[in-house]
Design a protein around this motif. Structure first.
Motif, PDB file in Angstrom:
ATOM      1  N   GLU A   1      32.342  35.622  50.442  1.00 44.72           N
ATOM      2  CA  GLU A   1      32.767  34.255  50.722  1.00 44.72           C
ATOM      3  C   GLU A   1      31.748  33.222  50.264  1.00 44.72           C
ATOM      4  O   GLU A   1      30.536  33.373  50.471  1.00 44.72           O
TER       5      GLU A   1
ATOM      6  N   HIS B   1      42.594  26.656  56.758  1.00 46.01           N
ATOM      7  CA  HIS B   1      42.512  28.100  56.935  1.00 46.01           C
ATOM      8  C   HIS B   1      43.459  28.840  55.993  1.00 46.01           C
ATOM      9  O   HIS B   1      43.167  29.977  55.589  1.00 46.01           O
TER      10      HIS B   1
ATOM     11  N   SER C   1      43.486  31.737  48.005  1.00 42.30           N
ATOM     12  CA  SER C   1      44.296  32.654  48.804  1.00 42.30           C
ATOM     13  C   SER C   1      43.751  32.858  50.204  1.00 42.30           C
ATOM     14  O   SER C   1      44.333  33.613  50.983  1.00 42.30           O
ATOM     15  N   SER C   2      42.630  32.209  50.521  1.00 41.23           N
ATOM     16  CA  SER C   2      42.041  32.347  51.854  1.00 41.23           C
ATOM     17  C   SER C   2      41.396  31.020  52.239  1.00 41.23           C
ATOM     18  O   SER C   2      41.466  30.040  51.488  1.00 41.23           O
ATOM     19  N   ARG C   3      40.760  30.983  53.393  1.00 43.85           N
ATOM     20  CA  ARG C   3      40.259  29.719  53.935  1.00 43.85           C
ATOM     21  C   ARG C   3      39.242  29.067  53.014  1.00 43.85           C
ATOM     22  O   ARG C   3      38.473  29.731  52.318  1.00 43.85           O
TER      23      ARG C   3
ATOM     24  N   SER D   1      35.791  29.279  48.712  1.00 40.66           N
ATOM     25  CA  SER D   1      36.693  29.949  49.633  1.00 40.66           C
ATOM     26  C   SER D   1      36.209  31.355  49.969  1.00 40.66           C
ATOM     27  O   SER D   1      35.303  31.901  49.320  1.00 40.66           O
ATOM     28  N   ARG D   2      36.872  31.919  50.975  1.00 38.32           N
ATOM     29  CA  ARG D   2      36.614  33.301  51.329  1.00 38.32           C
ATOM     30  C   ARG D   2      37.118  34.254  50.243  1.00 38.32           C
ATOM     31  O   ARG D   2      36.709  35.419  50.176  1.00 38.32           O
ATOM     32  N   ASP D   3      38.010  33.777  49.372  1.00 33.95           N
ATOM     33  CA  ASP D   3      38.503  34.617  48.285  1.00 33.95           C
ATOM     34  C   ASP D   3      37.490  34.751  47.147  1.00 33.95           C
ATOM     35  O   ASP D   3      37.819  35.289  46.080  1.00 33.95           O
TER      36      ASP D   3
ATOM     37  N   GLY E   1      44.124  28.038  52.912  1.00 35.21           N
ATOM     38  CA  GLY E   1      43.608  28.051  51.546  1.00 35.21           C
ATOM     39  C   GLY E   1      43.889  26.825  50.720  1.00 35.21           C
ATOM     40  O   GLY E   1      43.371  26.708  49.610  1.00 35.21           O
TER      41      GLY E   1
END
Length: 507
Positions: free
Chosen positions: A329, A263, A285-287, A302-304, A265
């Motif tokens: 995402e 979660h 930077s995100s999950r 990732s979600r980034d 990253g």
């Protein structure tokens, strides 16, 4: 009182209709004119029901009536014993759920047609091979005249005089001919495992099955390994000390390394033989909700909105290859069977195809109208890619990545969560969420449903296939893992290898 001139003209017209076949009959008054006396006015007239000269024949007497035998000369008589094909647009896609039953009825109908040909036309058909599996077997009775004059041929009938069967010897042999057995798929799972804290999140990928027959599952903050051979459960890692949670897991091809997306990253690489973390990849930077291996190279989404490509054998401080294209995402990643192309799907409803030499996508598909998580490359048709859309889309679409053109599409009437092709035949399985929560097995390219499996009470968000390609495991927010036997181990004899696959011809 009725006008006498009008009455006389009416009677003359009725007499002409009786003797002239080109005129239609009219109802005339009785001998004592009681009909006209009661009404006091001429009877109403309507257009004659039949105006064509072919209807009606002249009567042989003065009696006026309304019964006529139509002339049947020139009519095209057709006797059809089989099903009438329905070619209405969209019927094939709307009735995929009944395709298995329709195929069975078609085979039965073809057998009935062959039996009638033997008994009525002495066709001499003794085997259903090639007859029961194709609707074209019904064409002779659909397109032509059943009653035709043909040159008589001498046929030998060896029916025993003591036989009690009402059909001929050839028809008896036809009915005894072997039929292709229909593959049956069990509608119930052969194993069910509890999976507490299995996340109910469409964008995560928490289940994967290794080539060494070990299942990895992310449950909350931990990753567990379950051996399909011994049913032994092992906890691989626990991220609770880092206030972290597992968002994706993926085995490498050899089955000795498992990647764990988190979660926060970063991605951890674990050696399962010694239960030790061997590398830690950072940069997101995100999950990290999706992972895909290509040899020693790991790709993470990732979600980034970034896709990062990294060789796990190198130190984590070395720069990685970044693929930028998605606007939301990244929730689906799959390498092609030849490891030359990467397909990625995102919450921006986009499906991209990348190659190994470019930092921008080589193909873009925008037909989906919902998130694209379900992605699968066909191992049997070179360049064939299947993708599934979310709740607002509900469609499985097929793409020819060699030409960049869309191919077929089928509306599944529910959210498409995962796709996987059979290793041995041109079939694929799809798992679904809102609102059916079902598992469907499809036959390609007909897109007819082979089986429909139900059992999960919530969205079937996770899917993995066994190493032998026969069984699948599905996971859902109901916190259960269910194992199903859906595919056959035998390779299809009708499978055609693509001549465009240059890699398969290299020795």
């Amino acid at each position: 009182m009725i006008n006498q001139d009008y009455e006389r003209r009416l009677l003359q017209q009725a007499e002409k209709a009786c003797w002239n076949p080109s005129m239609s009959p009219v109802k005339t008054p009785t001998k004592d004119n009681s009909y006209m006396d009661r009404l006091g006015s001429p009877p109403p007239f309507s257009p004659p029901p039949y105006s064509s000269p072919q209807f009606g024949s002249p009567s042989r007497g003065p009696t006026i009536g309304d019964r006529f035998i139509p002339a049947r000369a020139g009519n095209n008589w057709q006797t059809q014993f089989a099903m009438i094909a329905d070619n209405s647009p969209g019927k094939k896609l709307r009735e995929n759920s009944e395709a298995t039953r329709e195929n069975r009825e078609c085979r039965d109908s073809a057998a009935y047609v062959c039996l009638l040909k033997n008994e009525l036309l002495q066709a001499g058909i003794e085997d259903l091979k090639g007859q029961a599996e194709d609707r074209r077997a019904l064409a002779p009775l659909h397109s032509g005249n059943l009653f035709q004059y043909t040159t008589p041929t001498k046929r030998h009938n060896f029916t025993s005089p003591y036989s009690v069967s009402p059909v001929s010897a050839r028809s008896q042999k036809l009915l005894r001919s072997p039929r292709k057995a229909t593959r049956k798929i069990s509608r119930i799972p052969f194993k069910v495992l509890d999976a507490p804290e299995l996340g109910d999140d469409f964008y995560l990928n928490l289940v994967d099955w290794s080539g060494l027959n070990i299942l990895s599952v992310g449950l909350g903050t931990c990753v567990y390994l379950w051996s399909a051979c011994t049913s032994q459960v092992t906890r691989l890692c626990d991220l609770s000390g880092d206030s972290n949670s597992v968002t994706s897991v993926a085995w490498n091809e050899r089955g000795n390394l498992v990647a764990v997306g988190t979660h926060l990253g970063y991605v951890q690489i674990w050696d399962t033989a010694v239960s030790k973390m061997v590398n830690k990849l950072q940069g997101h930077s995100s999950r990290v909700g999706s992972l895909a291996w290509n040899g020693d190279t790991l790709v993470s989404g990732s979600r980034d909105r970034l896709i990062m490509q990294k060789d796990v054998r190198t130190p984590s401080i070395l720069p990685e290859r970044r693929l930028v294209g998605h606007r939301q995402e990244v929730c689906g990643l799959k390498w092609s069977p030849d490891n030359q192309y990467l397909a990625s799907g995102g919450n921006d409803n986009r499906l991209y195809v990348w190659n190994l030499h470019s930092l921008s996508p080589v193909q873009t598909y925008t037909e989906h109208v919902a998130a694209v998580k379900a992605i699968a490359w066909s191992p049997h048709h070179h360049g064939l890619l299947a993708s599934g859309g979310g709740t607002a889309d509900r469609c499985i679409r097929f793409w020819n990545t060699l030409t960049g053109q869309p191919m077929q599409s089928v509306d599944t009437n529910s959210q498409v969560c995962n796709l996987a092709w059979s290793k041995h035949s041109s079939e694929l399985v799809s798992t679904h969420g809102y609102s059916q929560n079902q598992i469907l097995v499809w036959k390609y390219p007909s897109l007819s449903q082979v089986a429909k499996l139900t059992g999960h009470s919530t969205r079937v968000l996770y899917l993995a296939m066994s190493p032998d390609g026969e069984a699948i495991v599905t996971g859902a927010g109901d916190e259960t893992l269910r194992f199903w036997n859906v595919f056959s181990k035998t390779r299809s004899q009708k499978e055609n290898k693509s001549v465009l696959n240059l890699f398969s011809s290299i020795r």
